[in-house]
Design a protein around this motif. Structure first.
Motif, PDB file in Angstrom:
ATOM      1  N   MET A 142      82.207  41.331   0.802  1.00 19.49           N
ATOM      2  CA  MET A 142      83.552  41.718   1.238  1.00 19.49           C
ATOM      3  C   MET A 142      83.495  42.959   2.114  1.00 19.49           C
ATOM      4  O   MET A 142      82.790  43.924   1.794  1.00 19.49           O
ATOM      5  N   PRO A 143      84.220  42.972   3.248  1.00 19.17           N
ATOM      6  CA  PRO A 143      84.280  44.185   4.079  1.00 19.17           C
ATOM      7  C   PRO A 143      84.926  45.334   3.309  1.00 19.17           C
ATOM      8  O   PRO A 143      85.805  45.123   2.472  1.00 19.17           O
ATOM      9  N   VAL A 144      84.484  46.550   3.626  1.00 19.18           N
ATOM     10  CA  VAL A 144      85.036  47.753   2.998  1.00 19.18           C
ATOM     11  C   VAL A 144      85.929  48.464   4.012  1.00 19.18           C
ATOM     12  O   VAL A 144      85.513  48.721   5.149  1.00 19.18           O
ATOM     13  N   ASN A 145      87.145  48.756   3.620  1.00 19.00           N
ATOM     14  CA  ASN A 145      88.094  49.423   4.506  1.00 19.00           C
ATOM     15  C   ASN A 145      87.689  50.886   4.685  1.00 19.00           C
ATOM     16  O   ASN A 145      87.716  51.668   3.739  1.00 19.00           O
ATOM     17  N   LEU A 146      87.323  51.268   5.918  1.00 17.74           N
ATOM     18  CA  LEU A 146      86.894  52.638   6.205  1.00 17.74           C
ATOM     19  C   LEU A 146      88.016  53.491   6.802  1.00 17.74           C
ATOM     20  O   LEU A 146      88.018  54.709   6.648  1.00 17.74           O
ATOM     21  N   TRP A 147      88.939  52.841   7.499  1.00 19.25           N
ATOM     22  CA  TRP A 147      90.063  53.564   8.132  1.00 19.25           C
ATOM     23  C   TRP A 147      91.161  52.576   8.443  1.00 19.25           C
ATOM     24  O   TRP A 147      90.890  51.399   8.761  1.00 19.25           O
ATOM     25  N   GLN A 148      92.420  53.038   8.369  1.00 22.88           N
ATOM     26  CA  GLN A 148      93.548  52.185   8.710  1.00 22.88           C
ATOM     27  C   GLN A 148      94.659  53.040   9.299  1.00 22.88           C
ATOM     28  O   GLN A 148      94.912  54.152   8.838  1.00 22.88           O
ATOM     29  N   GLY A 149      95.304  52.544  10.336  1.00 21.44           N
ATOM     30  CA  GLY A 149      96.379  53.288  10.978  1.00 21.44           C
ATOM     31  C   GLY A 149      96.750  52.676  12.312  1.00 21.44           C
ATOM     32  O   GLY A 149      96.742  51.458  12.479  1.00 21.44           O
ATOM     33  N   ALA A 150      97.057  53.547  13.287  1.00 18.88           N
ATOM     34  CA  ALA A 150      97.382  53.111  14.650  1.00 18.88           C
ATOM     35  C   ALA A 150      96.786  54.144  15.594  1.00 18.88           C
ATOM     36  O   ALA A 150      97.264  55.285  15.657  1.00 18.88           O
ATOM     37  N   ALA A 151      95.726  53.765  16.303  1.00 12.22           N
ATOM     38  CA  ALA A 151      95.009  54.725  17.138  1.00 12.22           C
ATOM     39  C   ALA A 151      95.030  54.285  18.599  1.00 12.22           C
ATOM     40  O   ALA A 151      94.962  53.097  18.919  1.00 12.22           O
ATOM     41  N   LYS A 152      95.062  55.281  19.479  1.00 13.38           N
ATOM     42  CA  LYS A 152      95.071  55.063  20.930  1.00 13.38           C
ATOM     43  C   LYS A 152      94.001  55.940  21.566  1.00 13.38           C
ATOM     44  O   LYS A 152      93.224  56.611  20.854  1.00 13.38           O
ATOM     45  N   VAL A 153      93.946  55.920  22.877  1.00 18.47           N
ATOM     46  CA  VAL A 153      92.950  56.722  23.604  1.00 18.47           C
ATOM     47  C   VAL A 153      93.065  58.198  23.212  1.00 18.47           C
ATOM     48  O   VAL A 153      94.168  58.756  23.150  1.00 18.47           O
ATOM     49  N   GLY A 154      91.929  58.818  22.930  1.00 23.18           N
ATOM     50  CA  GLY A 154      91.887  60.221  22.565  1.00 23.18           C
ATOM     51  C   GLY A 154      91.931  60.474  21.072  1.00 23.18           C
ATOM     52  O   GLY A 154      91.606  61.583  20.630  1.00 23.18           O
ATOM     53  N   ASP A 155      92.325  59.475  20.293  1.00 26.93           N
ATOM     54  CA  ASP A 155      92.414  59.653  18.840  1.00 26.93           C
ATOM     55  C   ASP A 155      91.035  59.553  18.195  1.00 26.93           C
ATOM     56  O   ASP A 155      90.159  58.811  18.652  1.00 26.93           O
ATOM     57  N   THR A 156      90.863  60.306  17.103  1.00 31.12           N
ATOM     58  CA  THR A 156      89.630  60.266  16.318  1.00 31.12           C
ATOM     59  C   THR A 156      89.937  59.709  14.936  1.00 31.12           C
ATOM     60  O   THR A 156      90.865  60.168  14.260  1.00 31.12           O
ATOM     61  N   MET A 157      89.162  58.705  14.529  1.00 24.84           N
ATOM     62  CA  MET A 157      89.329  58.089  13.213  1.00 24.84           C
ATOM     63  C   MET A 157      88.274  58.647  12.267  1.00 24.84           C
ATOM     64  O   MET A 157      87.082  58.493  12.515  1.00 24.84           O
ATOM     65  N   HIS A 158      88.709  59.313  11.213  1.00 24.26           N
ATOM     66  CA  HIS A 158      87.794  59.868  10.215  1.00 24.26           C
ATOM     67  C   HIS A 158      87.582  58.817   9.128  1.00 24.26           C
ATOM     68  O   HIS A 158      88.540  58.364   8.496  1.00 24.26           O
ATOM     69  N   LEU A 159      86.346  58.446   8.898  1.00 20.96           N
ATOM     70  CA  LEU A 159      86.004  57.309   8.052  1.00 20.96           C
ATOM     71  C   LEU A 159      85.692  57.738   6.622  1.00 20.96           C
ATOM     72  O   LEU A 159      85.256  58.875   6.371  1.00 20.96           O
ATOM     73  N   ARG A 160      85.881  56.810   5.674  1.00 16.59           N
ATOM     74  CA  ARG A 160      85.613  57.082   4.265  1.00 16.59           C
ATOM     75  C   ARG A 160      84.125  57.192   3.973  1.00 16.59           C
ATOM     76  O   ARG A 160      83.726  57.750   2.950  1.00 16.59           O
ATOM     77  N   ALA A 161      83.285  56.663   4.832  1.00 10.78           N
ATOM     78  CA  ALA A 161      81.831  56.732   4.675  1.00 10.78           C
ATOM     79  C   ALA A 161      81.212  56.649   6.070  1.00 10.78           C
ATOM     80  O   ALA A 161      81.808  56.078   6.990  1.00 10.78           O
ATOM     81  N   PRO A 162      80.031  57.225   6.277  1.00 11.82           N
ATOM     82  CA  PRO A 162      79.401  57.165   7.599  1.00 11.82           C
ATOM     83  C   PRO A 162      79.010  55.742   7.969  1.00 11.82           C
ATOM     84  O   PRO A 162      78.665  54.934   7.108  1.00 11.82           O
ATOM     85  N   PRO A 238      94.155  51.307  32.683  1.00 13.22           N
ATOM     86  CA  PRO A 238      94.067  51.965  31.376  1.00 13.22           C
ATOM     87  C   PRO A 238      95.238  51.567  30.479  1.00 13.22           C
ATOM     88  O   PRO A 238      96.348  51.315  30.944  1.00 13.22           O
ATOM     89  N   VAL A 239      94.966  51.523  29.176  1.00 14.33           N
ATOM     90  CA  VAL A 239      95.981  51.223  28.172  1.00 14.33           C
ATOM     91  C   VAL A 239      96.232  52.491  27.356  1.00 14.33           C
ATOM     92  O   VAL A 239      95.296  53.077  26.813  1.00 14.33           O
ATOM     93  N   LYS A 240      97.501  52.893  27.290  1.00 14.04           N
ATOM     94  CA  LYS A 240      97.835  54.111  26.562  1.00 14.04           C
ATOM     95  C   LYS A 240      98.456  53.842  25.196  1.00 14.04           C
ATOM     96  O   LYS A 240      98.604  54.754  24.385  1.00 14.04           O
ATOM     97  N   ASP A 241      98.814  52.602  24.930  1.00 11.91           N
ATOM     98  CA  ASP A 241      99.426  52.255  23.647  1.00 11.91           C
ATOM     99  C   ASP A 241      98.380  52.253  22.531  1.00 11.91           C
ATOM    100  O   ASP A 241      97.174  52.147  22.781  1.00 11.91           O
ATOM    101  N   ALA A 242      98.861  52.346  21.291  1.00 11.76           N
ATOM    102  CA  ALA A 242      97.970  52.228  20.135  1.00 11.76           C
ATOM    103  C   ALA A 242      97.425  50.799  20.076  1.00 11.76           C
ATOM    104  O   ALA A 242      98.176  49.827  20.181  1.00 11.76           O
ATOM    105  N   VAL A 243      96.121  50.680  19.936  1.00 13.51           N
ATOM    106  CA  VAL A 243      95.476  49.360  19.966  1.00 13.51           C
ATOM    107  C   VAL A 243      94.613  49.094  18.730  1.00 13.51           C
ATOM    108  O   VAL A 243      94.355  47.938  18.391  1.00 13.51           O
TER     109      VAL A 243
END
Length: 252
Positions: A142-162, A238-243
Motif C-alpha cells: 500500500m502507498p504511504v501518504n507523505l503529503w497532501q494539500g494544494a501546491a503550485k509553482v514555488g511551493d515546498t512540500m514537507h514530507l512525513r519521511a525522506p 507556464p501554469v500558475k494554478d495549484a496542480v
C-alpha cells in the motif's frame, strides 16, 4: 491373576528383559506412556497440570494462550527477536511509516532464530525482515501518504519521511487534463520530472503538463520549480494554478 511367561519386549520387538515370569507386564507398552522410544496413537485425555514442554520450551495449548499480546520490548521494533503477536502504539523506535489508521495496531513476528525473522504489520500490510542479524528496509503493498494539500509553482512540500526510504514516488495531480496518479522513481538523484499526458478533443494533438520538482539535500521536502502546459508541439505556457494534490511513497 494370570501369570505369563515370556520375554519382555519394547514396541519395536526388542528384548529389554530376559525370559521371566510376570503378571500382565508383556502388554506394558500398549497401556502406558514410555519415557524413551517412539509411541504413536496414544489415546485418552491427558491433563498436564504443570504445563507441557518440548526441549525445554513451553507448548501453547489453549485459546487464551494465543490471545496473549506482547508489548514492544524496550519500545524498539528492532528489539523483537521471538515469534509472537505484538501491539505497537505508534511511538516506538524504528517503526515503519504507515498511513493514519495504522499508526498503531498489531504485528505478527515469526523468527527461526534471533538473527532471522520477519515482522508483518497487519493493518497496513507492511513487512520488514531481519536477515543474518541485519534489518532490511520495509516493504508494503500500500502507498504511504507523505503529503497532501494544494501546491503550485514555488511551493515546498514537507514530507512525513525522506524520499530515499522509498523505491518510488506517486504524485496525484489535477490539471486541465484531469486528475491522474503519476509515478516516478525515488532512487534517482536530483530533479524529478512528472509529466501528465493527454489528447485534444479531436485526438489530433498530444497535450501535456510537466512538473519540475527539486528535492532538498536530506530528501525531506520537494519544491515545485516549474509547471508547463504544452497545448501542442512547440507551444508551452507556464501554469500558475495549484496542480499537485498528494505525494505518496511506495516500498518495493
Amino acid at each position: 491373576m494370570t501369570n505369563y511367561l515370556g520375554y519382555i519386549k519394547d514396541h519395536n520387538g526388542n528384548v529389554i528383559y530376559p525370559y521371566t515370569k510376570a503378571a500382565a507386564i508383556l502388554d506394558l507398552f500398549n497401556v502406558v506412556v514410555a519415557k524413551t522410544g517412539d509411541q504413536l496413537d496414544i489415546r485418552g485425555r491427558k491433563d498436564f497440570n504443570d504445563g507441557l514442554t518440548i526441549n525445554g520450551k513451553q507448548v501453547l495449548l489453549t485459546d487464551d494462550d494465543f490471545k496473549m499480546v506482547a508489548s514492544i520490548p524496550g519500545n524498539d521494533i528492532h528489539n523483537i527477536n521471538r515469534s509472537g503477536l505484538y501491539h505497537y502504539g505508534g511511538q516506538e523506535k524504528n517503526l515503519p511509516l504507515m498511513n493514519g489508521l495504522n499508526t498503531n495496531g498489531y504485528l505478527v513476528a515469526v523468527f527461526a532464530n534471533p538473527d532471522h525473522g520477519i515482522l508483518l504489520f497487519i493493518g497496513n500490510l507492511t513487512y520488514t525482515e531481519k536477515y543474518q542479524g541485519k534489518w532490511l528496509p520495509p516493504h508494503a503493498t500500500m502507498p504511504v501518504n507523505l503529503w497532501q494539500g494544494a501546491a503550485k509553482v514555488g511551493d515546498t512540500m514537507h514530507l512525513r519521511a525522506p524520499i530515499n526510504e522509498f523505491d518510488d514516488l506517486q504524485f496525484v495531480v489535477g490539471t486541465t487534463l484531469g486528475k491522474t496518479c503519476l509515478r516516478a522513481s525515488s532512487i534517482a538523484s536530483g530533479t524529478r520530472y512528472v509529466t501528465q499526458v493527454g489528447q485534444t478533443g479531436d485526438g489530433k494533438n498530444t497535450r501535456s503538463v510537466e512538473l519540475t520538482l527539486h528535492p532538498s539535500s536530506d530528501g525531506h521536502s520537494l519544491t515545485i520549480a516549474q509547471v508547463l502546459f504544452n497545448a501542442s508541439p512547440g507551444n508551452s505556457a507556464p501554469v500558475k494554478d495549484a496542480v499537485l494534490q498528494r505525494i505518496e511513497g511506495i516500498r518495493g
